[in-house]
Each structure stands twice: as C-alpha cells, then as structure tokens.
Design a protein around this motif. Structure first.
Motif, PDB file in Angstrom:
ATOM      1  N   LEU A  88       0.850  -1.179   0.000  1.00 23.53           N
ATOM      2  CA  LEU A  88       0.000   0.000   0.000  1.00 23.53           C
ATOM      3  C   LEU A  88       0.894   1.239   0.000  1.00 23.53           C
ATOM      4  O   LEU A  88       1.470   1.602   1.012  1.00 23.53           O
ATOM      5  CB  LEU A  88      -0.918   0.002   1.225  1.00 23.53           C
ATOM      6  N   ASP A  89       1.056   1.814  -1.170  1.00 23.95           N
ATOM      7  CA  ASP A  89       1.849   3.024  -1.289  1.00 23.95           C
ATOM      8  C   ASP A  89       1.070   4.038  -2.118  1.00 23.95           C
ATOM      9  O   ASP A  89      -0.080   3.821  -2.466  1.00 23.95           O
ATOM     10  CB  ASP A  89       3.226   2.729  -1.890  1.00 23.95           C
ATOM     11  N   ARG A  90       1.700   5.154  -2.448  1.00 26.30           N
ATOM     12  CA  ARG A  90       0.999   6.209  -3.174  1.00 26.30           C
ATOM     13  C   ARG A  90       0.550   5.742  -4.553  1.00 26.30           C
ATOM     14  O   ARG A  90      -0.545   6.058  -4.993  1.00 26.30           O
ATOM     15  CB  ARG A  90       1.896   7.439  -3.318  1.00 26.30           C
ATOM     16  N   ASP A  91       1.416   4.981  -5.221  1.00 26.83           N
ATOM     17  CA  ASP A  91       1.052   4.507  -6.560  1.00 26.83           C
ATOM     18  C   ASP A  91      -0.147   3.566  -6.493  1.00 26.83           C
ATOM     19  O   ASP A  91      -1.045   3.618  -7.335  1.00 26.83           O
ATOM     20  CB  ASP A  91       2.239   3.802  -7.218  1.00 26.83           C
ATOM     21  N   ALA A  92      -0.172   2.683  -5.494  1.00 24.79           N
ATOM     22  CA  ALA A  92      -1.297   1.757  -5.359  1.00 24.79           C
ATOM     23  C   ALA A  92      -2.581   2.515  -5.060  1.00 24.79           C
ATOM     24  O   ALA A  92      -3.651   2.170  -5.569  1.00 24.79           O
ATOM     25  CB  ALA A  92      -1.007   0.740  -4.262  1.00 24.79           C
ATOM     26  N   LEU A  93      -2.488   3.549  -4.235  1.00 23.17           N
ATOM     27  CA  LEU A  93      -3.683   4.343  -3.936  1.00 23.17           C
ATOM     28  C   LEU A  93      -4.163   5.097  -5.171  1.00 23.17           C
ATOM     29  O   LEU A  93      -5.366   5.221  -5.398  1.00 23.17           O
ATOM     30  CB  LEU A  93      -3.399   5.312  -2.790  1.00 23.17           C
TER      31      LEU A  93
END
Length: 114
Positions: A88-93
C-alpha cells in the motif's frame, strides 16, 4: 526562646486564625430548606415516567436478535471477505482511485506491472 519553637507557635496561631476565619465566612447549612407544597383540592398532576429507572438499567433485554443486523454487501464490493492489499503506497492508492481492482497486490510490488 528557641527560634524553631517560636516559628512553630506562629504557624499554629496563623493556622488556627485561618481556620476560624474560613469557618466564620461559610454559611451554615439550612436544616430543612425544601418544603412540600400544600395539598390542594385539585387532582394530582401525572408525572412524566422515568426513562432510565432502576429496573430499566438492571434488567436489560439481552436477547440475541440477528434480524437487526445489516448483512447487505458494501457498495464498493470490499466486503469482509476481501483480501487486504499486500503493498500500500501512493502509486497503489492512485491506481485504486483510477479504478484498478488489483491495485496493491503482491504481484505488483514497487509500482511496476510485471
């Protein structure tokens, strides 16, 4: 006279004087301040029933009623059986906000698709 004894006597006198002044300022409690109103020939008013009385607090109905449960699925489809994302990181969000259902899975580490 010993100076320590003199200081002790002064402290006791000041303490007794302070106690006397505080006791004198405080009003004496009234013995019977509240008096019942006189009875009249009118019918007694109906009192409002208490919502939280002793019986209501002690004898709570604890019957299990599953009919009151909300088992409807969530609108977004992420119900209790959905797997949490592995990464769960910025790209996944960002991908999840764009509508990618597999955003943040284990096979998609580091933000690059394989």
């Amino acid at each position: 006279m010993d100076p320590i004894l003199a200081v002790l006597v002064v402290v006791v006198i000041v303490g007794a004087l302070g106690w006397w002044l505080l006791r004198r300022r405080r009003p004496e409690p009234v013995e019977d301040e509240w008096v019942l109103p006189p009875e009249s020939g009118a019918a007694p008013r109906r009192s409002v029933p208490q919502v939280l009385d002793r019986d209501a607090l002690l004898n709570v109905d604890r019957a299990l009623d599953p009919a009151k449960w909300d088992n409807s699925p969530d609108a977004d489809g992420d119900g209790p059986g959905a797997e949490p994302p592995q990464v769960l990181d910025r790209d996944a969000l960002r991908r999840r906000a764009a509508g990618d259902p597999d955003a943040g899975d284990a096979g998609d580490e580091g933000g690059t698709a394989r």
